[in-house]
Design a protein around this motif. Sequence first.
Motif, PDB file in Angstrom:
ATOM      1  N   GLU A   1     -15.378   2.794  -5.300  1.00 25.10           N
ATOM      2  CA  GLU A   1     -15.105   3.686  -6.152  1.00 25.10           C
ATOM      3  C   GLU A   1     -15.165   5.292  -5.371  1.00 25.10           C
ATOM      4  OE1 GLU A   1     -18.420   4.091  -9.175  1.00 25.10           O
ATOM      5  OE2 GLU A   1     -18.150   2.016  -9.913  1.00 25.10           O
ATOM      6  N   ARG A   2     -15.778   5.372  -4.728  1.00 32.02           N
ATOM      7  CA  ARG A   2     -15.790   6.716  -3.614  1.00 32.02           C
ATOM      8  C   ARG A   2     -14.505   6.624  -2.951  1.00 32.02           C
ATOM      9  NH1 ARG A   2     -19.792   8.159   0.262  1.00 32.02           N
ATOM     10  NH2 ARG A   2     -19.515  10.237  -0.483  1.00 32.02           N
ATOM     11  N   ALA A   3     -13.797   5.735  -2.697  1.00 27.59           N
ATOM     12  CA  ALA A   3     -12.556   5.403  -1.848  1.00 27.59           C
ATOM     13  C   ALA A   3     -11.605   5.850  -2.952  1.00 27.59           C
ATOM     14  CB  ALA A   3     -12.237   4.104  -1.413  1.00 27.59           C
ATOM     15  N   GLU A   4     -11.499   5.387  -3.965  1.00 27.07           N
ATOM     16  CA  GLU A   4     -10.741   5.669  -5.256  1.00 27.07           C
ATOM     17  C   GLU A   4     -10.748   7.105  -5.464  1.00 27.07           C
ATOM     18  OE1 GLU A   4     -10.734   3.275  -8.481  1.00 27.07           O
ATOM     19  OE2 GLU A   4     -10.331   1.484  -7.318  1.00 27.07           O
ATOM     20  N   VAL A   5     -11.799   7.900  -5.489  1.00 22.48           N
ATOM     21  CA  VAL A   5     -11.948   9.194  -5.856  1.00 22.48           C
ATOM     22  C   VAL A   5     -11.568  10.086  -4.737  1.00 22.48           C
ATOM     23  CG1 VAL A   5     -13.664  11.132  -6.152  1.00 22.48           C
ATOM     24  CG2 VAL A   5     -13.957   8.801  -7.653  1.00 22.48           C
ATOM     25  N   PHE A   6     -11.647   9.782  -3.711  1.00 21.88           N
ATOM     26  CA  PHE A   6     -11.341  10.448  -2.514  1.00 21.88           C
ATOM     27  C   PHE A   6      -9.902  10.503  -2.429  1.00 21.88           C
ATOM     28  CE2 PHE A   6     -10.212  11.028   1.997  1.00 21.88           C
ATOM     29  CZ  PHE A   6     -10.804  12.222   2.290  1.00 21.88           C
TER      30      PHE A   6
END
Length: 253
Positions: free
Chosen positions: A222-227
Amino acid sequence: MAGILSSHAAEAVPVDERIECFYLPSSSKGPDGRSYERKVSGKLGDKRTAALSDILVDFCTAQPGPRGVRPSTLERIRDDLEPGRRRLLLLVGNYQEAKLAHRKLVELRPEWAGHQIMHMVPDDDRGTHHWDHGSLARSRVSTLASHQDVWILITPMLAIERGHNILNDDHVAALGAALYLVRPHLHPEDLGYHIESMNRWGVDQIRTGMPAAGLPDAPMGERAEVFQRIAHRRWADRLEEPLRYALTGPLEC
């Protein structure tokens, strides 16, 4: 306006002491009697040429003083440099301006004509620039120090870059000072500034724990997608921004 960038020869000297930057405005009085600073950048055509000529007049004219005539600004800057490095680099906007500046200096100071001033010309297949008196081909700029009497070289800003090793007989920089007669600015189609800006943002994110990616305890995917989404949006915004100094932050100028 004009800027001066000079450097000491000793590598042992800290960078903030080895390289000295000065703001040296060229001023004149307007019709209302008030003083104003001359500016070349932002002007076009005859107005730009006239502004550049006015700065050259200011910088190369000997000044009267209480003890007689004082050397010009260019001569004083040269004489303050270290022996072996008493050469000035005058930076303008393009090759045509370099040639015009050369002609103007010779017009104002005829005694400098012949072997004291050179201007850079581009390399071409015909080699016609070699017949232009007082010119130096871009690929031959490293030979500047071999022209013993030359102490002024006029070049476009984008024609001088790292990798041009202009050295004297002692194998140190032959140019002691650089004067920016126009404001340095990136080419409008050059993406280098945007790429470096994104790279700096990414490095800052890594150093601070990736705050743009959301909560640190969220799943990595999720963090990778947001970033990725935020980075893509930031990149698109950067591409749409015009390259103007008024929009840069205090640490980017």
